[in-house]
Design a protein around this motif. Structure first.
Motif, PDB file in Angstrom:
ATOM      1  N   GLU A  55      14.138  17.616  -4.408  1.00 28.30           N
ATOM      2  CA  GLU A  55      14.163  19.023  -4.845  1.00 28.30           C
ATOM      3  C   GLU A  55      15.587  19.509  -5.110  1.00 28.30           C
ATOM      4  OE1 GLU A  55      12.235  18.213  -1.865  1.00 28.30           O
ATOM      5  OE2 GLU A  55      10.831  17.726  -3.493  1.00 28.30           O
ATOM      6  N   ASP A  56      16.537  18.951  -4.328  1.00 22.39           N
ATOM      7  CA  ASP A  56      17.929  19.369  -4.521  1.00 22.39           C
ATOM      8  C   ASP A  56      18.414  19.061  -5.936  1.00 22.39           C
ATOM      9  OD1 ASP A  56      18.206  20.374  -1.995  1.00 22.39           O
ATOM     10  OD2 ASP A  56      19.125  18.560  -1.155  1.00 22.39           O
ATOM     11  N   LEU A  57      17.828  18.013  -6.522  1.00 21.80           N
ATOM     12  CA  LEU A  57      18.254  17.636  -7.875  1.00 21.80           C
ATOM     13  C   LEU A  57      17.852  18.721  -8.880  1.00 21.80           C
ATOM     14  CD1 LEU A  57      17.378  13.841  -7.732  1.00 21.80           C
ATOM     15  CD2 LEU A  57      19.647  14.824  -7.875  1.00 21.80           C
ATOM     16  N   GLN A  58      16.778  19.463  -8.550  1.00 23.21           N
ATOM     17  CA  GLN A  58      16.401  20.563  -9.453  1.00 23.21           C
ATOM     18  C   GLN A  58      17.311  21.776  -9.252  1.00 23.21           C
ATOM     19  OE1 GLN A  58      12.321  20.794  -8.271  1.00 23.21           O
ATOM     20  NE2 GLN A  58      11.872  18.887  -9.372  1.00 23.21           N
ATOM     21  N   LYS A  59      17.821  21.899  -8.016  1.00 23.25           N
ATOM     22  CA  LYS A  59      18.667  23.069  -7.733  1.00 23.25           C
ATOM     23  C   LYS A  59      20.075  22.901  -8.277  1.00 23.25           C
ATOM     24  CE  LYS A  59      16.707  23.641  -3.186  1.00 23.25           C
ATOM     25  NZ  LYS A  59      17.144  23.265  -1.866  1.00 23.25           N
ATOM     26  N   ALA A  60      20.491  21.639  -8.501  1.00 19.38           N
ATOM     27  CA  ALA A  60      21.902  21.384  -8.850  1.00 19.38           C
ATOM     28  C   ALA A  60      22.255  21.960 -10.220  1.00 19.38           C
ATOM     29  CB  ALA A  60      22.153  19.885  -8.849  1.00 19.38           C
ATOM     30  N   ASP A  61      23.466  22.532 -10.339  1.00 17.02           N
ATOM     31  CA  ASP A  61      24.003  22.944 -11.644  1.00 17.02           C
ATOM     32  C   ASP A  61      24.924  21.869 -12.182  1.00 17.02           C
ATOM     33  OD1 ASP A  61      22.921  25.575 -11.359  1.00 17.02           O
ATOM     34  OD2 ASP A  61      24.511  25.920  -9.880  1.00 17.02           O
ATOM     35  N   LYS A  62      25.452  21.063 -11.242  1.00 18.03           N
ATOM     36  CA  LYS A  62      26.318  19.933 -11.598  1.00 18.03           C
ATOM     37  C   LYS A  62      25.981  18.828 -10.639  1.00 18.03           C
ATOM     38  CE  LYS A  62      30.498  21.419 -13.729  1.00 18.03           C
ATOM     39  NZ  LYS A  62      31.892  21.725 -13.725  1.00 18.03           N
ATOM     40  N   LEU A  63      25.986  17.598 -11.130  1.00 16.09           N
ATOM     41  CA  LEU A  63      25.590  16.498 -10.256  1.00 16.09           C
ATOM     42  C   LEU A  63      26.573  15.343 -10.388  1.00 16.09           C
ATOM     43  CD1 LEU A  63      23.369  15.423  -8.326  1.00 16.09           C
ATOM     44  CD2 LEU A  63      22.232  14.480 -10.335  1.00 16.09           C
ATOM     45  N   LEU A  64      26.974  14.833  -9.249  1.00 14.88           N
ATOM     46  CA  LEU A  64      27.936  13.731  -9.227  1.00 14.88           C
ATOM     47  C   LEU A  64      27.323  12.581  -8.440  1.00 14.88           C
ATOM     48  CD1 LEU A  64      30.687  12.587  -9.726  1.00 14.88           C
ATOM     49  CD2 LEU A  64      31.664  14.307  -8.260  1.00 14.88           C
ATOM     50  N   PRO A 121      13.347  12.662 -10.932  1.00  9.64           N
ATOM     51  CA  PRO A 121      14.145  13.906 -10.962  1.00  9.64           C
ATOM     52  C   PRO A 121      15.547  13.697 -11.549  1.00  9.64           C
ATOM     53  CG  PRO A 121      13.162  13.607  -8.786  1.00  9.64           C
ATOM     54  CD  PRO A 121      12.819  12.391  -9.589  1.00  9.64           C
ATOM     55  N   LEU A 122      16.103  12.492 -11.328  1.00  8.74           N
ATOM     56  CA  LEU A 122      17.432  12.206 -11.867  1.00  8.74           C
ATOM     57  C   LEU A 122      17.376  12.164 -13.399  1.00  8.74           C
ATOM     58  CD1 LEU A 122      20.154  11.648 -10.584  1.00  8.74           C
ATOM     59  CD2 LEU A 122      19.618   9.220 -10.551  1.00  8.74           C
ATOM     60  N   LYS A 123      16.357  11.488 -13.925  1.00 11.40           N
ATOM     61  CA  LYS A 123      16.215  11.422 -15.382  1.00 11.40           C
ATOM     62  C   LYS A 123      15.990  12.831 -15.952  1.00 11.40           C
ATOM     63  CE  LYS A 123      14.111   6.865 -15.652  1.00 11.40           C
ATOM     64  NZ  LYS A 123      12.889   6.163 -15.932  1.00 11.40           N
ATOM     65  N   GLN A 124      15.159  13.626 -15.227  1.00 11.85           N
ATOM     66  CA  GLN A 124      14.891  14.995 -15.716  1.00 11.85           C
ATOM     67  C   GLN A 124      16.177  15.817 -15.692  1.00 11.85           C
ATOM     68  OE1 GLN A 124      11.745  16.337 -13.140  1.00 11.85           O
ATOM     69  NE2 GLN A 124      10.312  14.854 -14.030  1.00 11.85           N
ATOM     70  N   TYR A 125      16.952  15.620 -14.615  1.00  3.01           N
ATOM     71  CA  TYR A 125      18.213  16.366 -14.518  1.00  3.01           C
ATOM     72  C   TYR A 125      19.092  16.025 -15.725  1.00  3.01           C
ATOM     73  CZ  TYR A 125      22.740  18.066 -13.187  1.00  3.01           C
ATOM     74  OH  TYR A 125      23.929  18.735 -13.220  1.00  3.01           O
ATOM     75  N   TYR A 175      26.470  15.960 -15.721  1.00  5.30           N
ATOM     76  CA  TYR A 175      26.212  14.828 -14.842  1.00  5.30           C
ATOM     77  C   TYR A 175      27.419  13.913 -14.910  1.00  5.30           C
ATOM     78  CZ  TYR A 175      24.276  10.419 -13.172  1.00  5.30           C
ATOM     79  OH  TYR A 175      24.068   9.253 -12.481  1.00  5.30           O
ATOM     80  N   MET A 176      27.869  13.483 -13.735  1.00  6.63           N
ATOM     81  CA  MET A 176      28.956  12.496 -13.727  1.00  6.63           C
ATOM     82  C   MET A 176      28.571  11.339 -12.815  1.00  6.63           C
ATOM     83  SD  MET A 176      32.982  12.919 -12.803  1.00  6.63           S
ATOM     84  CE  MET A 176      34.029  11.468 -12.728  1.00  6.63           C
ATOM     85  N   GLY A 177      28.759  10.126 -13.306  1.00  2.89           N
ATOM     86  CA  GLY A 177      28.498   8.936 -12.493  1.00  2.89           C
ATOM     87  C   GLY A 177      29.793   8.164 -12.315  1.00  2.89           C
TER      88      GLY A 177
END
Ligand code: 1PR
Length: 611
Positions: free
Chosen positions: A33-42, A64-68, A75-77
């Motif tokens: 669920e946190d992945l839906q809340k994120a505005d930026k993801l690292l 959820p990662l793909k949806q994000y 998104y940064m990896g």
């Protein structure tokens, strides 16, 4: 809110520290669920492709990662965080990646030039990144928006890489994705990718000094969604794929801090001569008798105190050290996990130092005073959590290789002298090298070797097992006419073992170590220069990177240890990847910058970062 995705596979503390240092806040992803809340993801991926994807799937993060990513939010990896964006990896055949970027990640080849030349795998160290793309999202159009130096300025930064697998750059597939390329040997691969909201680096910005922090700052500061239609290639994609005559990997300069408690119980940086870290006999002495590395006993002299570990290490970081190594040199006396000062020392260092940190001393199976067993992997876990990028194993590596030979003999390979040819049946899977390498990757396991010369007298013979380790003094040198081999020791040189350096180096490679830190008890603290014959012996014996150590007395000694015999090849070709020094830096006899400018003026690739 910025979220960080940690799947528990290594040192993510440094990334968290860099974000905090840059003044940003973040939360850890705790659930899908946190992945839906994120505005930026690292996603700071560490370790191996297979376990990373497995863990993402097991935790329910994959969809959820793909949806994000599809949502257009930034998104940064990093490292494995880049590789998982591809369709798959040869590291884990059959395990699908996220499939966002076309292509399969595959391994570096250790061979170059039709097998005539060799390169170390993993690539471990600092390399350049060629900026291929720019964007215009209002205002000036330049690559600085990504945090890389402006290509028009001709400036080049170096970034820290540590990986055996890479996404080979294929112009037809990756023209939309390529942001920078990097060359290792003659292989050109994607060192960073960018398309719209997706940005990923193969290198570790959090370990890349100020250049890496700039890159993170640029990404963290960007206000929101990035439009892919505003991106534009700066270079011809076909041209970018053509390798240059020489890659950009630099020779690494490592600052080493030997740490122990002094007689007042303070943790200090000390420095020995041939591993004797106590003041010379003319300094104040007591009547207490201590065992020395040489095996003799003498009146107790004071432990040399050269400064506070974190202060000194921070100075070396700011002066441009490519790596910092802490060795707990009296760890054989106690259980490392009870040596809390080393853990807090590492935590404090990791908050200030943004280049790779190695910790050694006491990485071994041990038992707490209450009887609780502590496998080496658990000790390493604690150090990685505290901010280490690599652990260095000394004495235990010697015992593990002895056991490897014993098992080879039991398994019918008693005539086989080369451990790289020992079958899998000779492996227990239980040694510290194996368990840590399996959990964190070979690149996280360094083996520190403490060899001592054993001279061979006239008419004496050397056991056949050590024949590959015999060396003769070079004509005209102080060793002319002498013959010797290199015996490994344990417990900081206090005990000799019947294993030579070639057996040990090849044995630990077989067990899964990713790098060798090659000391020399004879040269330690001598200022006479590195023992080049020892260095060449080990460099030629293994395929993994080697750090030459012991004896540096001035900047020219680094030129000597990196120079290759064949003048027609680029400087440093085929020689050790890194050189380590302690005393000259502690005593301010030569700065890291002096070493690097001397190397640069002799034609070597080095990283010189403006202070
Ligand atoms: O056996 O896994 O507990 O690891 C112990 C670690 O501590 C090993 O890496 C071993 O090399 C190190 N160590 C143990 N005793 C000493 C000592 O000095 N009495 N230090 C010691 C090893 C050697 C280098 C030194 C270089 C460069 N120190 O680290 O920094 O020789 O020095 P220089 O440039 O001044 O010549 P375990």
């Amino acid at each position: 809110m910025l979220y960080l995705l940690d799947y528990g596979a290594g040192n993510v503390r440094s990334l968290a520290n860099s974000i905090t240092k840059l003044g940003f806040e973040f939360k850890w992803v705790q659930s899908p669920e946190d992945l839906q809340k994120a505005d930026k993801l690292l996603f700071p991926g560490v370790g191996a492709f297979g376990p990373a994807m497995q863990s993402i799937r097991d935790k329910g993060y994959a969809e959820p990662l793909k949806q994000y990513i599809a949502s257009g939010k930034p998104y940064m990896g990093i490292c494995i965080g880049l590789q998982t964006l591809f369709e798959g990896s040869d590291e884990a055949p059959g395990v699908p990646g996220l499939g966002v970027v076309p292509g399969i990640v595959s391994s570096f080849s250790p061979f170059e030039n039709d097998g005539k030349d060799k390169k170390s795998v993993p690539q471990m160290g600092w390399n350049t990144a060629k900026v291929v793309k720019t964007r215009n999202d209002g205002g000036d159009e330049d690559a600085i928006k990504y945090g890389f130096p402006d290509p028009k300025s001709g400036e080049q930064s170096h970034y820290y890489f540590v990986h055996s697998y890479r996404a080979q750059y294929q112009p037809d597939k990756h023209a939309d994705w390529v942001l920078t390329t990097t060359q290792y040997g003659s292989e050109v691969f994607l060192s960073s990718i960018q398309r719209g909201n997706v940005f990923a680096t193969q290198f570790h910005p959090e370990k890349s000094g100020r250049a890496g922090l700039e890159l993170l700052r640029a990404w963290l500061s960007h206000p929101g969604t990035i439009d892919a239609s505003k991106e534009r290639l700066l270079l011809d994609p076909q041209q970018v794929a053509v390798p240059q005559p020489r890659d950009g990997l630099t020779k690494r300069i490592v600052a080493c801090l030997d740490v122990r408690s002094n007689d007042d119980g303070d943790l200090v940086v000390t420095k020995g001569e041939s591993y004797d870290v106590r003041e010379k006999a003319d300094a104040p002495a007591s009547t207490e008798v201590v065992a020395e590395a040489s095996g003799s006993s003498s009146p107790k002299r004071k432990v040399r105190n050269l400064g506070k570990p974190v202060d000194l290490a921070t100075r070396y970081y700011l002066e441009g050290a490519d790596e910092v190594t802490f060795l707990n040199i009296t760890s054989f006396r106690s259980c490392a996990l009870q040596d809390q000062p080393m853990l807090s020392l590492l935590e404090a260092a990791a908050a200030k130092i943004f280049v790779p940190l190695t910790i050694g001393g006491g990485i071994k199976d041990s038992v707490d005073p209450d009887g609780t067993p502590r496998p080496a992997k658990e000790v390493a876990d604690a150090y990685f959590r505290a901010g280490a990028d690599k652990v260095s194993i000394g004495s235990e590596a010697v015992y593990a290789v002895e056991e490897l030979y014993a098992r080879a003999a039991q398994n019918g390979q008693q005539g086989e002298l080369d451990p790289l040819k020992f079958s899998d049946a000779c492996l227990t899977g239980k040694t510290g090298i194996e368990t840590i390498s399996k959990g964190y990757g070979a690149q996280a396991v360094v083996v520190s070797i403490d060899p001592r010369r054993v001279y061979v007298g006239q008419g004496e013979t050397v056991a056949a097992a050590h024949a590959a380790c015999v060396v003769e003094g070079i004509k005209g040198s102080e060793d002319e006419g002498k013959k010797w081999w290199y015996r490994c020791t344990v417990k900081g040189g206090r005990e000799d073992r019947d294993v030579d350096v070639v057996q040990l180096a090849r044995g630990v490679q077989r067990l899964g170590a990713g790098e060798v830190l090659l000391n020399s008890i004879d040269r330690d603290g001598s200022n006479k220069g590195f023992d080049r014959q020892l260095v060449d012996l080990v460099r030629n014996a293994v395929d993994i990177p080697v750090i030459a150590s012991s004896g540096a007395g001035n900047a020219d000694h680094f030129v000597d240890v990196f120079a290759n015999a064949d003048a027609s090849k680029p400087q440093g070709d085929g020689t050790v990847e890194a050189a380590l020094a302690a005393g000259i830096f502690h005593r301010n006899e030569c700065s890291i910058n002096d070493v690097k400018t001397t190397l640069a003026s002799n034609g070597f690739n080095v990283r010189i970062e403006a202070v």
